[in-house]
Write a protein that holds these residues in place. Structure first.
Motif, PDB file in Angstrom:
ATOM      1  N   ALA A   1       0.824  -1.201   0.000  1.00 63.12           N
ATOM      2  CA  ALA A   1       0.000   0.000   0.000  1.00 63.12           C
ATOM      3  C   ALA A   1       0.857   1.249   0.000  1.00 63.12           C
ATOM      4  N   TYR A   2       1.948   1.224   0.756  1.00 61.17           N
ATOM      5  CA  TYR A   2       2.872   2.379   0.816  1.00 61.17           C
ATOM      6  C   TYR A   2       3.501   2.635  -0.536  1.00 61.17           C
ATOM      7  N   VAL A   3       3.995   1.550  -1.183  1.00 63.98           N
ATOM      8  CA  VAL A   3       4.630   1.727  -2.488  1.00 63.98           C
ATOM      9  C   VAL A   3       3.622   2.265  -3.503  1.00 63.98           C
ATOM     10  N   GLY A   4       2.351   1.822  -3.378  1.00 62.82           N
ATOM     11  CA  GLY A   4       1.329   2.351  -4.264  1.00 62.82           C
ATOM     12  C   GLY A   4       1.128   3.842  -4.072  1.00 62.82           C
ATOM     13  N   LEU A   5       1.124   4.313  -2.795  1.00 60.47           N
ATOM     14  CA  LEU A   5       1.003   5.743  -2.570  1.00 60.47           C
ATOM     15  C   LEU A   5       2.197   6.497  -3.147  1.00 60.47           C
ATOM     16  N   VAL A   6       3.392   5.923  -3.006  1.00 61.33           N
ATOM     17  CA  VAL A   6       4.585   6.574  -3.542  1.00 61.33           C
ATOM     18  C   VAL A   6       4.509   6.633  -5.061  1.00 61.33           C
ATOM     19  N   ASP A   7       4.060   5.544  -5.662  1.00 60.11           N
ATOM     20  CA  ASP A   7       3.943   5.527  -7.124  1.00 60.11           C
ATOM     21  C   ASP A   7       2.954   6.568  -7.585  1.00 60.11           C
ATOM     22  N   ASN A   8       1.801   6.688  -6.850  1.00 62.58           N
ATOM     23  CA  ASN A   8       0.818   7.720  -7.183  1.00 62.58           C
ATOM     24  C   ASN A   8       1.441   9.100  -7.049  1.00 62.58           C
ATOM     25  N   LEU A   9       2.282   9.276  -6.025  1.00 62.63           N
ATOM     26  CA  LEU A   9       2.970  10.553  -5.809  1.00 62.63           C
ATOM     27  C   LEU A   9       3.914  10.855  -6.954  1.00 62.63           C
ATOM     28  N   LEU A  10       4.693   9.850  -7.393  1.00 58.78           N
ATOM     29  CA  LEU A  10       5.618  10.051  -8.504  1.00 58.78           C
ATOM     30  C   LEU A  10       4.858  10.388  -9.787  1.00 58.78           C
ATOM     31  N   PHE A  11       3.696   9.751  -9.940  1.00 58.63           N
ATOM     32  CA  PHE A  11       2.878  10.035 -11.119  1.00 58.63           C
ATOM     33  C   PHE A  11       2.412  11.482 -11.119  1.00 58.63           C
ATOM     34  N   LEU A  12       1.929  11.941  -9.976  1.00 60.39           N
ATOM     35  CA  LEU A  12       1.461  13.329  -9.898  1.00 60.39           C
ATOM     36  C   LEU A  12       2.589  14.327 -10.119  1.00 60.39           C
ATOM     37  N   SER A  13       3.783  13.996  -9.680  1.00 60.52           N
ATOM     38  CA  SER A  13       4.893  14.941  -9.833  1.00 60.52           C
ATOM     39  C   SER A  13       5.281  15.141 -11.287  1.00 60.52           C
ATOM     40  N   ASN A  14       4.928  14.161 -12.164  1.00 60.18           N
ATOM     41  CA  ASN A  14       5.280  14.292 -13.582  1.00 60.18           C
ATOM     42  C   ASN A  14       4.229  15.055 -14.362  1.00 60.18           C
ATOM     43  N   LEU A  15       3.095  15.385 -13.703  1.00 60.38           N
ATOM     44  CA  LEU A  15       2.051  16.134 -14.387  1.00 60.38           C
ATOM     45  C   LEU A  15       2.452  17.598 -14.497  1.00 60.38           C
ATOM     46  N   LYS A  16       1.721  18.297 -15.338  1.00 57.26           N
ATOM     47  CA  LYS A  16       1.984  19.714 -15.535  1.00 57.26           C
ATOM     48  C   LYS A  16       0.943  20.535 -14.781  1.00 57.26           C
ATOM     49  N   GLY A  17       1.299  21.693 -14.457  1.00 57.65           N
ATOM     50  CA  GLY A  17       0.369  22.581 -13.779  1.00 57.65           C
ATOM     51  C   GLY A  17       0.529  22.550 -12.266  1.00 57.65           C
ATOM     52  N   ARG A  18      -0.391  23.243 -11.605  1.00 58.91           N
ATOM     53  CA  ARG A  18      -0.320  23.406 -10.157  1.00 58.91           C
ATOM     54  C   ARG A  18      -0.590  22.114  -9.426  1.00 58.91           C
ATOM     55  N   ILE A  19      -1.283  21.185 -10.076  1.00 60.11           N
ATOM     56  CA  ILE A  19      -1.597  19.948  -9.379  1.00 60.11           C
ATOM     57  C   ILE A  19      -0.351  19.154  -9.014  1.00 60.11           C
ATOM     58  N   ALA A  20       0.722  19.359  -9.772  1.00 53.96           N
ATOM     59  CA  ALA A  20       1.958  18.605  -9.518  1.00 53.96           C
ATOM     60  C   ALA A  20       2.828  19.229  -8.432  1.00 53.96           C
ATOM     61  N   GLN A  21       2.551  20.446  -8.069  1.00 45.40           N
ATOM     62  CA  GLN A  21       3.442  21.141  -7.127  1.00 45.40           C
ATOM     63  C   GLN A  21       3.521  20.474  -5.756  1.00 45.40           C
ATOM     64  N   PRO A  22       2.369  20.066  -5.137  1.00 41.51           N
ATOM     65  CA  PRO A  22       2.496  19.388  -3.840  1.00 41.51           C
ATOM     66  C   PRO A  22       3.332  18.117  -3.903  1.00 41.51           C
ATOM     67  N   ALA A  23       3.137  17.322  -4.989  1.00 35.39           N
ATOM     68  CA  ALA A  23       3.917  16.093  -5.116  1.00 35.39           C
ATOM     69  C   ALA A  23       5.393  16.403  -5.247  1.00 35.39           C
ATOM     70  N   ARG A  24       5.746  17.414  -6.007  1.00 39.76           N
ATOM     71  CA  ARG A  24       7.160  17.773  -6.167  1.00 39.76           C
ATOM     72  C   ARG A  24       7.753  18.280  -4.840  1.00 39.76           C
ATOM     73  N   THR A  25       6.917  18.979  -4.079  1.00 37.35           N
ATOM     74  CA  THR A  25       7.401  19.440  -2.766  1.00 37.35           C
ATOM     75  C   THR A  25       7.729  18.267  -1.863  1.00 37.35           C
ATOM     76  N   VAL A  26       6.867  17.233  -1.897  1.00 41.73           N
ATOM     77  CA  VAL A  26       7.140  16.042  -1.082  1.00 41.73           C
ATOM     78  C   VAL A  26       8.408  15.357  -1.544  1.00 41.73           C
TER      79      VAL A  26
END
Length: 1603
Positions: A834-859
């Motif tokens: 479950a943890y690795v899945g959350l991390v993978d979701n986080l990595l996915f969000l960080s590759n997106l464009k726009g403001r939605i990716a900013q929190p993931a990149r901060t983490v």
């Protein structure tokens, strides 16, 4: 005279009569004291009054007896030389010369009276007044009267005298007692005992010196006098004592008019006056009848309660004041002046002291508090209130001036004692205010407490004072009135409540203080405003102000409220005097007294019933309200009854819950406890008769109002929790009325903890504010309980209530990671998936464009949520990318530094490996961490050495390649990570330092400098030499502290040099040593700071001598080494305490001087010499004739003979024309005493042998006259038949050149011989110049003296060893310029010259000590007189001496042998066996004479201190018969003077003189020296040494005296 031998009055005084007194008493009717203001007798009737008792008074005083007979009827007449009678009224004679038999009847009356024996000088005076008794023969012979005295009259008179004596002694300063006796025993004794209480002087008293010829009258004095009458019988009138306070003053008061002073001068009047105040029985009713005294009592009464005295002008009978009332009469003016000016001052001073005496401390006999009233009354009892008419002026002035004199007693504060003395202007007297008797003392004390000085002055005195003071604008008068009371009340407002107990006392105070209220126009000094005079019901007294206000209330109001702190105590104003005052106070707006208002009433009621209203008062208030209407302040009354039985204000109904007519009684009932706990007012208006107030100010019931009231009253700080049932009712109301809820209400509702959470029980309730709710769709399964996540989903008001939506990023960081970190969850199995899945979701969000990716990149950049290989969590910035060789090798055992494989794989798949993992390139600090890890392993005993070195090498090489990769100072001593070089070949393996394997970059040096530091430092290994980039970044690498070189030098000298004995080793050692010297020289030459550092460090570090003074020395021999402080530059020869610096060390001069070597500081300067004459060819030829002494061609006409040596020929004409001295001599004395040469009659012979041995100097003088130049040789040349004697005697120095020395030795080729020869030449040259200077001064060759000074100065020939000698010669020969130059040289070289002098003193002292030990050898040496030991024998004896001295302390400093194999000495002395081991200075300098450790004969260059040569060149030693043989060092140069002495033998030989080149028999002068002859010469040698020692000590004292 027989008629006058009967009863008599005897008067005795213990003072002698002076001649002046005798002359004055003989002047009948004319007193001698009338013009003497210091005499009391001028105020009496005088001596003439005795004739009232007798015709023939007599006196005995001193050696004299005198009789007075004014009528000349009783004494026999006095006759002159011719026998004729001489008219004379008495006789005086020396009773010691009288016939005791003939005149016994006249002498007997005096015998045994007051120790008078009438045979010797009587100390005192006796008057004898034979009484003129009735019926006696004396009465019939009297020339004065026919009335006589009876004994009864005399007795009565004596009784009167006793009474008057008690009074008359008061102002008699010099009278101590009066004895009245019948002749056999004292009958009555009147004694006066005086104790001075005060004494003062006035500046004005100095004016008296111009008014009187006599002494200045005494200034003011105050005495306590006790008059005692003692009697041997029991007569009552003579058994008493009285005490008085007497104050006198003999000066004019300040401001006395000039006319009064002139009058006093004219009439010889004195301002002396005084008062006598009784100290006993002052409280009795009958006052003392005061008398006037003019020193003696007069019958004039004063009417005062005390006696007064003054120099008044009296009538002739002393019964009244003279002058009467005639204003222009001088006596009247004077008497009034005394009464008006003098006596009041004195009386007031007396009363000031009387006050102190009366009210002194109780411990000193003063009154206590309970006695004060009586003492105050007694004090005022003796005040001058009334007097006789004559003295009324005195009373008036006394009272008037008391206004500014401290004569009024005031009780102390806070207690009555001690009393205070005050002036009249500062006190307050009782006034017109009628103080109740019982209150008077408290009022007085209260006023005193407020600094009001109340004096208990009797009414009569107060009235007199008031009349006197108020009539003058310069006097101040105070009395107790209403203003005084008000003023004190303002200062002490607590007096009324604390001191006034009864109602009458309080009413008296109110009436006195508030009386001005009735008459506002009256004059009041002390205003009422602010006075604490308002009595309240609570007993307090408040001040009169316009604000705050106090109230007068009716009885109805007082039944409802108490309000004692604001309501007046109206009972005190019920009197007819105070009732109008109260009405006036209420009517005025200035005093804050009002009738009570409704607002005040409500405030009082509310404050008294803040906890509820009792039922009886609740009923009274509701009955009272209708009569008052419905005022606005009614809502403040606490008379509202709530649904749960409590009372509150009517105002609370506005914010309460009205439940009348409510349809939700079930909900209200269920929440009733909550309402009460939250303080919500729930009330039923019907129970309050539906009062109109509720209709106007309250709202009807509704569910939304219920919820809103709860949200308004509940706060997060309330400890009150909601029950499950309460929360359920509230959630239903909220959820069912969502459309009615506004955002403002929602924000308040969000604080209510009524919401359930996910995964918890229903009892767990939280507030929506601060909680999370799911927003979006992602899985939170297998991640444990979520107590912060609301169970309700998608309620539209959650965000308004303060709840936060939960995102994937927040779920990972805020919820999941804290559980992992605190151990609540373990990242394994399904949880890890479950943890690795959350991390993978986080990595996915960080590759997106726009403001939605900013929190993931901060983490990714900051979140501590990434799993490491050891199962711990870190931020990406804390993890290392697993692809660097350095980090993999260094941190191979640190799995927590590398990411988990699964996480890293997801990062690779998502292309996020560069999102923050640490590398050496991206994080410069990483190499520092690598270095710190290696540093820790170097000191760890558990670390693998091979692995540690491999890691260290990797880190160091990276640092060498990238020294600027991080901001780290790799030269810091803490980075001990460099493995030092440990493989060394000889000699570098000797004395290697004990250093750690790993050292800092800054602690290692390169291998190239190991020659200078191998015993101290470590070195970089060959495979880890710092790169160029590293050296550029850290240029101080390889730089080492010079201390290491110094310590290395110490090791070389102390431990290595003694062991290296082969030629190669010593050559290598010298090369190393001089390299070290060169390095020290370069270091010291950089600056003064470096030189000081070198000196300081070497003085502390070096323990042995470390200077090898010459390349030819043997380093393994400790004697070859010197301390630098023993070396000296620029000297011409070794001296006792210093050696010449070898030329091989000259290039290290800066270093050697820095560490202590001395150098001569030559003085810059020139010597002005007059221009010489120009020589022509003829003069040069004549000079050549002189120089060759060729008489055949020179035709010289004068021959000079000397004490020793051959003659010198010269031309008289040359000498006479070039020297005034020779001109005078040739034409003078020499012309008369000289002789002619028998062989050459034309040659004049001049014998100069009487001038001493001056030949060598005289030759230089003549050379100067011929050439006008200074001779460059040291004396005359050697002509046929002459020979250099090989030594220099006093005044004679041989001409020694490098090829032809004075000692006959040939020139040496080696460098040492050349240096020594140069030094010898310098010393001989200076010595010769001194001889030449003496001759030039004797023969007046001034310019030659200047040339000598010029060579000494410009040629730098002035040295430590000769500066004092040169200066002494310069002073002796008047060479001021040379003397001044020597002074400057001494001042500049004080330190080095002082060391030289101290060394010479040390050597001479040692030699003198050795001479003192020679006596023990004398007898044994005589037996071996002809024995001359061989060198072998000498060596054997030396070996025996060394064997016997084995084990003794050796020298630490061994001087180099300076005389080994020397052939420069024409004679040598060998003495064996005497040693002394003595440590001194650095390295324990030995005591020697030549600085090298050897003592040689005087023909040696260094010179012996004990031996001298005779004119034949033989060694001559002298001996004192009291002295023993001196030990002299052998030719090897090793010598010591020790405590253990051995026998010695002496061998003295003389080398063949090789300097002359002749075969004469005189050349062979070698012969054995007789020992006895040697011993007989010791005493002169000692005398010479002592003289030299004295001169050296004198020089030393001079040096020490220099600044």
């Amino acid at each position: 005279m027989a008629a006058w031998q009967g009863p008599a009055l005897l008067i005795y005084n213990n003072a002698d009569f002076s001649e002046k007194d005798f002359n004055a008493i003989c002047r009948l009717g004319v007193g001698s004291k009338s013009e003497d203001t210091s005499k009391i007798g001028r105020h009496g009737l005088g001596f003439n009054s005795v004739y009232h008792f007798t015709d023939v008074p007599s006196i005995v005083s001193g050696p004299y007896l005198g009789f007075f007979d004014p009528h000349m009827t009783n004494l026999p007449p006095t006759r002159g030389r011719n026998g004729a009678p001489i008219a004379k009224g008495g006789h005086r004679c020396d009773f010691r010369k009288l016939s005791k038999e003939i005149l016994s009847d006249q002498l007997d009356p005096y015998k045994d009276i007051f120790d008078c024996d009438m045979t010797s000088h009587f100390k005192g005076t006796i008057f004898r007044l034979p009484l003129r008794l009735k019926g006696s023969k004396a009465l019939s012979q009297s020339g004065f009267t026919d009335e006589g005295w009876t004994l009864v009259q005399i007795e009565k008179m004596l009784e009167e005298w006793i009474k008057e004596a008690k009074l008359g002694m008061l102002f008699m300063d010099n009278m101590e007692s009066i004895h009245i006796s019948d002749g056999s025993k004292p009958e009555v004794v009147v004694k006066k005992t005086a104790t001075m209480l005060s004494k003062s002087s006035r500046e004005d008293g100095a004016e008296l010196s111009g008014l009187f010829d006599k002494a200045i009258p005494p200034a003011q004095r105050i005495f306590a006098i006790k008059i005692t009458v003692e009697s041997s019988d029991s007569k009552p009138f003579i058994t008493e004592s009285t005490s008085w306070m007497v104050c006198t003053d003999g000066t004019f008061p300040f401001g006395t008019p000039d006319e009064v002073r002139q009058l006093a001068t004219k009439r010889h009047w004195s301002p002396h006056c005084g008062v006598a105040v009784p100290l006993d029985d002052r409280q009795q009713d009958d006052l003392l009848e005061g008398r006037l005294l003019v020193y003696l009592p007069t019958p004039i009464p004063t009417g005062l309660p005390f006696h007064i005295h003054g120099g008044f002008a009296l009538t002739s009978n002393r019964k009244s004041l003279a002058g009467g009332q005639e204003k222009d009469n001088e006596r009247h003016i004077w008497n009034n002046f005394l009464l008006e000016r003098c006596l009041p001052e004195v009386a007031l001073s007396a009363f000031e002291e009387l006050l102190k005496y009366t009210f002194r401390e109780p411990s000193l006999g003063g009154p206590r508090t309970q006695d004060l009233d009586q003492c105050i009354a007694g004090y005022f009892h003796v005040w001058p209130v009334k007097s006789s008419k004559v003295f009324e002026l005195f009373v008036k002035k006394f009272v008037d001036q008391s206004n500014f004199r401290q004569v009024f007693p005031v009780r102390g504060s806070p207690s009555d004692v001690p009393m205070i003395a005050c002036t009249g202007s500062s006190i307050t007297m009782p006034g017109d205010v009628a103080i109740p008797p019982g209150l008077r003392r408290r009022i007085y004390g209260w006023l005193r407490k407020g600094s009001v000085l109340v004096s208990d002055v009797p009414p009569k005195i107060a009235l007199l004072a008031k009349e006197a003071w108020m009539s003058s604008m310069f006097r101040v008068y105070h009395e107790i009135d209403g203003d005084a009371i008000r003023k004190q009340l303002r200062a002490d407002p607590e007096f009324i409540p604390q001191q006034l107990k009864s109602q009458d006392e309080k009413r008296w105070m109110l009436e006195v203080v508030l009386k001005p209220v009735l008459d506002p126009a009256s004059s009041v000094k002390e205003l009422l405003t602010g006075l604490s005079i308002i009595p309240l019901r609570n007993g307090e007294w408040k001040g009169l102000f316009s604000n705050p206000e106090y109230y007068n209330a009716t009885a109805d109001v007082q039944n409802i409220i108490d309000a004692k702190d604001i309501l007046l105590d109206s009972d005190l104003f019920l009197s007819k005097e105070l009732n109008p005052i109260l009405k006036a106070l209420i009517a005025s707006s200035d005093f804050g007294i009002r009738l009570i208002t409704w607002r005040v009433f409500v405030s009082a009621f509310c404050s008294e019933h803040s906890d509820g209203v009792p039922e009886d008062k609740w009923n009274r208030i509701w009955k009272f309200l209708p009569s008052q209407g419905c005022p606005a302040d009614i809502e403040r009354l606490p008379i509202l009854e709530t649904a749960y039985g409590t009372m509150t204000t009517l105002q609370a109904a506005k914010d309460g819950l009205q439940i009348t007519g409510s349809g939700s009684l079930e909900v209200v009932t269920a929440l009733m406890d909550l309402f009460q706990d939250l303080g919500i007012v729930v009330f039923d208006a019907a129970k309050h008769m539906n009062h109109q107030y509720f209709k106007d100010h309250t709202l009807p019931y509704s569910d939304i109002r219920l919820v809103d009231l709860i949200s308004q009253h509940w706060t997060p700080s309330d400890s009150r929790a909601f029950s499950t049932n309460e929360a359920m009712h509230l959630r239903r109301i909220i959820l069912s009325n969502s459309d009615k809820i506004k955002n403002t209400m929602a924000a308040r509702l969000g604080a209510l903890p009524i919401w359930c959470t996910v995964g918890t029980r229903s009892e767990h309730l939280i507030a929506a504010a601060g909680a999370r709710y799911l927003e979006g769709h992602f899985s939170m399964l297998n991640l444990g309980k979520l107590p912060t996540l609301l169970s309700e989903f998608n309620f539209k008001h959650f965000r308004a209530m303060g709840a936060t939506p939960l995102t994937v990023t927040e779920a990972l960081i805020d919820i999941v990671m804290p559980r992992f970190l605190n151990g609540e969850l373990e990242c394994v199995g399904l949880t890890k998936a479950a943890y690795v899945g959350l991390v993978d979701n986080l990595l996915f969000l960080s590759n997106l464009k726009g403001r939605i990716a900013q929190p993931a990149r901060t983490v990714l950049s900051q979140g501590r949520c990434f799993l490491a290989q050891d199962g711990s969590f870190h931020t990406l910035s804390e993890l290392l990318r697993p692809n660097s060789r350095v980090t993999q090798i260094v941190f191979a055992d640190r799995q927590e530094l590398f990411p988990d494989f699964d996480v890293y794989q997801r990062m690779v798949e998502r292309g996020c490996t560069g999102s923050g993992l640490r590398t050496l390139k991206s994080d410069p600090r990483l190499i520092q961490e690598c270095a710190e890890k290696v540093l820790a392993e170097t000191t760890s005993p558990d670390a693998n050495p091979e692995i540690t070195r491999e890691r260290a090498v990797q880190v160091i090489k990276y640092i060498y390649d990238f020294p600027s990769a991080c901001e780290v100072d790799w030269m810091d001593a803490r980075w001990k990570i460099v493995p030092r070089e440990t493989n060394f070949e000889p000699p570098y393996d000797l004395h290697t330092p004990n250093l750690p394997i790993y050292m800092a970059f800054s602690s290692l040096v390169r291998l190239k400098v190991r020659n200078q530091t191998w015993t101290r430092l470590g070195f970089f290994p060959a495979d880890l030499v710092p790169s160029s980039a590293f050296k550029t970044k850290f240029p101080e690498v390889w730089v080492y502290n010079m201390d290491e070189t110094y310590l290395h030098l110490n090791t070389l000298v102390q431990f290595i040099a003694p062991t290296w004995r082969t030629t190669d080793q010593q050559h290598s050692l010298k090369a190393l040593l001089f390299k070290i010297y060169k390095g020290c020289e370069d270091f010291a030459a950089r600056s003064d700071t470096f030189r000081e550092y070198t000196k300081d460090k070497l003085s502390k570090l070096m323990k042995v001598p470390y200077i090898l003074n010459g390349n030819s020395k043997d380093p393994s021999d400790l004697k070859s080494w010197d301390w630098p402080t023993r070396l000296m530059f620029d000297i011409d020869q070794n001296i006792s305490s210093h050696d010449v610096v070898d030329k091989t060390l000259h290039e290290y001069r800066t270093f050697l001087v820095a560490v202590g070597a001395l150098e001569i500081q030559h003085v810059e300067g020139t010597i002005d010499v007059e221009d010489g004459r120009k020589l022509g060819d003829m003069e040069i030829q004549i000079r050549n004739c002189f120089e060759t002494q060729d008489q055949d061609t020179g035709f010289m006409d004068v021959r000079f003979k000397f004490l020793r040596g051959s003659d010198i020929l010269a031309h008289k004409v040359v000498l006479a024309r070039t020297s005034d001295y020779f001109f005078r001599r040739f034409t003078g004395i020499w012309a008369s005493i000289s002789a002619r040469d028998p062989k050459e009659p034309g040659v004049q012979i001049i014998d100069l042998s009487s001038y001493g041995d001056i030949k060598t100097g005289f030759w230089g003088l003549l050379y100067y006259f011929y050439s006008d130049m200074l001779i460059q040789s040291n004396g005359p040349p050697f002509f046929d038949g002459e020979k250099d004697e090989g030594s220099t005697s006093e005044g004679e120095v041989g001409d020694k050149t490098p090829g032809q020395g004075g000692d006959g030795s040939s020139e040496k080729d080696d460098n040492d011989a050349e240096v020594q020869a140069t030094k010898d030449m310098l010393g001989e040259r200076v010595e010769y110049l001194m001889v030449l200077q003496d001759v030039a001064n004797r023969f007046e060759a001034t310019r030659l003296k200047d040339l000598i000074a010029q060579e000494l100065v410009m040629g730098e020939k002035i040295m430590h060893s000769n500066v004092f000698n040169i200066r002494n010669h310069a002073e002796q020969n008047q060479a001021a310029n040379l003397k001044d130059h020597c002074r400057k040289f001494i001042e500049m070289n004080k330190s080095s010259v002082l060391k030289y002098v101290n060394g010479e003193i040390q050597v001479l002292w040692g030699s003198l000590t050795a001479l003192g030990l020679q006596e023990v050898q004398e007898e044994d040496d005589e037996d071996d007189e002809d024995y001359v030991p061989s060198e072998d024998d000498s060596d054997d004896l030396s070996q025996e001496s060394e064997d016997e001295d084995e084990g003794k302390e050796e020298f630490a400093d061994c001087a180099e042998d300076g005389s080994e194999d020397s052939d420069e000495s024409s004679s040598e002395t060998k003495v064996k066996g005497f040693k002394n081991k003595k440590a001194s200075g650095d390295g324990a300098e030995s005591i020697d004479s030549d600085g090298e450790g050897s003592l040689q004969s005087s023909t040696d260059e260094e010179g012996s201190l004990l031996n001298s040569t005779d004119e034949e060149g033989s060694l001559v030693s002298s001996s004192d018969e009291e002295e023993s043989l001196v030990d002299i060092a052998d030719k090897e140069g090793d010598w010591e003077i020790g405590e253990d002495w051995e026998e010695a033998s002496i061998e003295m030989t003389s080398d063949e003189d090789e300097s002359s080149g002749t075969d004469s028999d005189e050349d062979d002068r070698s012969e054995d020296v007789d020992l006895l002859s040697y011993l007989t010469t010791i005493s002169p040698v000692r005398a010479q040494m002592e003289e030299e020692l004295c001169e050296l000590n004198k020089n030393r004292e001079e040096l020490l005296a220099l600044p």
